[in-house]
Design a protein around this motif. Structure first.
Motif: not given
Ligand code: HEC
Ligand SMILES: [Cu+2]
Length: 322
Positions: A244, A135, A267, A248-249, A272, A270, A240, A262, A285, A288-289, A302, A318
Motif C-alpha cells: 500500500g 524536506n 530517497l 501515498c508515495h 534525513t 537524501r 512496495f 513525499p 528507515l 520508520w516504515i 500508518p 529503497l
Molecule cells: C496513508 C499514506 C501513506 C502510506 C500508506 C505510506 N506512507 Fe510513507 N509517508 C506518508 C507521509 C504523510 C509521510 C510524511 C510523514 C512526515 O514526515 O510527517 C511519509 C513518509 C515516508 C518516508 C520518509 C520520506 C522522507 O523523505 O522523509 C518514507 C521513506 C516512507 N514514507 C516510506 C513508506 C513505505 C515504504 C510505505 C509502505 C510500507 C509507506 N511509506 C506507506 C504517507 C504514507
C-alpha cells in the motif's frame, strides 16, 4: 554563559548568517540588543537613585511644575523617540531590502507546507515542474532564488534562520520571497508557525552548494527512479506495491503515483527522513516504515506490518533509489 553563547552559532541560528538577508537581520539585531540593554540599565539606575533619595530626604522639596514638565518632555518623549525612531526606520528599510523581488531570471522553487513535512518542486522558466523532492532544499551559492510558498492545510512558516527571515505559507495564497546563500553549507530550516502535533518535527535541510554541484544534483533529481537490479530489489519493489505504499508515495518511472506522502524517487540521496527527524540510514528507515507513529505520533503515515524478509527486501529496494 557558554549555553547563552551557543545560540550565536550553528546550523540553525539567525546570529550566524550565511546569506545577505540574514546578515542584515543580524546587523540590526545586535545594536537593538545593546541599546535595549543600556536603556534597561539606565532606567533601573534612575529608579534606584530616586528610591534611595526619597528614603534619605523625606522632607525634600518637590520639583517645581516647570521642572517636572521639562523632565517629562525630555525623559518621557524626546529620549524614547530618539532611540526608537532610528530603529523603526532601519527595520523598515531592511524589511524592504530583504523582501525585494528577485531578478526576473532567478530560478523558481515551489515549496508546499504539508502535515508535517515540505514538498519541494523545481520549476523551469515557463513554470513547469521539472523535479520533485521533499524536506531537502538545494540551492546554488551566490545565485538569488525565488520561492513560491504555499500550504494545502493550515498556516506554516518557512524559515532558514542562517539565510533569511520567516515567510508564512497560507492556504489559498501564494507568497513569494527570495533568498541568496553566500556560503556553502548545510543549514536547518524549521516551520515557525505552530501547525499541530508535529510542528516541532517539521524541519528540513537547506543545502547551499557550488553551482556545479547544484547542477549535478538537479539533473539527477529530474531523472526517473533507478530500475531494481538484484532479485532482492525486484522483490522489494513488489512489496512496495503490495503493502500500500504506492497509494501515498510516488516513485517516478514506476506505477507508484500516490500523492499524500513525499516523493521517494531519489530517497536514498537524501540525508534525513520524515522532515529532518532522523538520519537517512537503513536502521532508521526500517524503524520508520515499521512504526512511524512511534517516531512521529499522529504523522499521516500508518505503521505497516511486514515479515522480516519482506522488510529487508523493501529496504534494499529503497536504498537503491539514489
Ligand atoms: C496513508 C499514506 C501513506 C502510506 C500508506 C505510506 N506512507 Fe510513507 N509517508 C506518508 C507521509 C504523510 C509521510 C510524511 C510523514 C512526515 O514526515 O510527517 C511519509 C513518509 C515516508 C518516508 C520518509 C520520506 C522522507 O523523505 O522523509 C518514507 C521513506 C516512507 N514514507 C516510506 C513508506 C513505505 C515504504 C510505505 C509502505 C510500507 C509507506 N511509506 C506507506 C504517507 C504514507
Ligand atoms: Cu508547519
Amino acid at each position: 554563559m557558554v549555553s547563552l553563547l551557543s545560540g550565536c552559532s550553528g546550523i540553525q541560528s539567525a546570529l550566524d548568517p550565511a546569506g545577505s538577508a540574514a546578515q542584515l537581520i543580524a546587523d540590526l539585531w545586535w545594536p537593538t540588543l545593546i541599546v535595549a540593554t543600556l536603556v534597561t540599565v539606565l532606567v533601573l539606575v534612575l529608579l534606584l537613585v530616586a528610591v534611595t533619595r526619597a528614603l534619605r530626604h523625606r522632607s525634600a522639596r518637590p520639583l517645581s511644575s516647570r521642572q517636572s514638565r521639562n523632565l517629562v518632555i525630555a525623559g518621557g518623549i524626546i529620549l524614547p523617540l530618539s532611540v526608537t525612531i532610528p530603529f523603526a526606520l532601519s527595520s523598515f528599510s531592511i524589511g524592504r531590502t530583504i523582501h525585494a523581488p528577485p531578478p526576473e531570471d532567478a530560478m523558481t522553487i515551489e515549496v508546499i507546507g504539508k502535515r508535517w513535512w515540505w514538498e519541494i518542486h523545481y520549476l523551469d522558466e515557463s513554470g513547469n515542474r521539472i523535479a520533485t523532492t521533499a524536506n531537502e532544499l538545494h540551492v546554488p551559492v551566490g545565485e538569488p532564488v525565488r520561492l513560491l510558498l504555499k500550504s494545502d492545510n493550515v498556516i506554516h512558516s518557512f524559515w532558514v534562520p542562517n539565510i533569511q527571515g520567516k515567510t508564512d505559507m497560507i492556504p489559498g495564497r501564494e507568497n513569494v520571497t527570495s533568498l541568496v546563500a553566500d556560503e556553502p553549507g548545510v543549514y536547518r530550516g524549521q516551520c515557525a508557525e505552530y501547525c499541530g502535533t508535529q510542528h516541532a518535527l517539521m524541519a528540513f535541510l537547506f543545502v547551499a552548494e557550488t553551482p556545479e554541484e547544484f547542477a549535478d544534483w538537479l539533473e539527477r533529481q529530474e531523472q526517473p527512479a533507478a530500475k531494481p537490479v538484484t532479485d532482492r530489489e525486484v522483490w522489494g519493489q513488489e512489496v512496495f506495491a503490495d503493502a500500500g505504499c504506492a497509494d501515498c508515495h510516488t516513485i517516478r518511472g514506476t506505477r507508484a503515483d500516490g500523492e499524500d506522502g513525499p516523493d521517494l524517487t531519489h530517497l536514498a540521496g537524501r540525508r534525513t527522513l520524515a522532515a529532518a527527524t532522523v538520519p537517512n540510514r537503513i536502521g532508521h528507515l526500517g524503524g520508520w516504515i515499521t512504526d512511524p507513529q512511534h517516531i512521529k505520533p499522529e504523522s499521516l503515515m500508518p505503521s505497516t506490518e511486514l515479515t522480516p524478509d519482506d522488510l529487508q527486501a523493501l529496504l534494499s529496494y529503497l536504498e537503491s533509489l539514489e
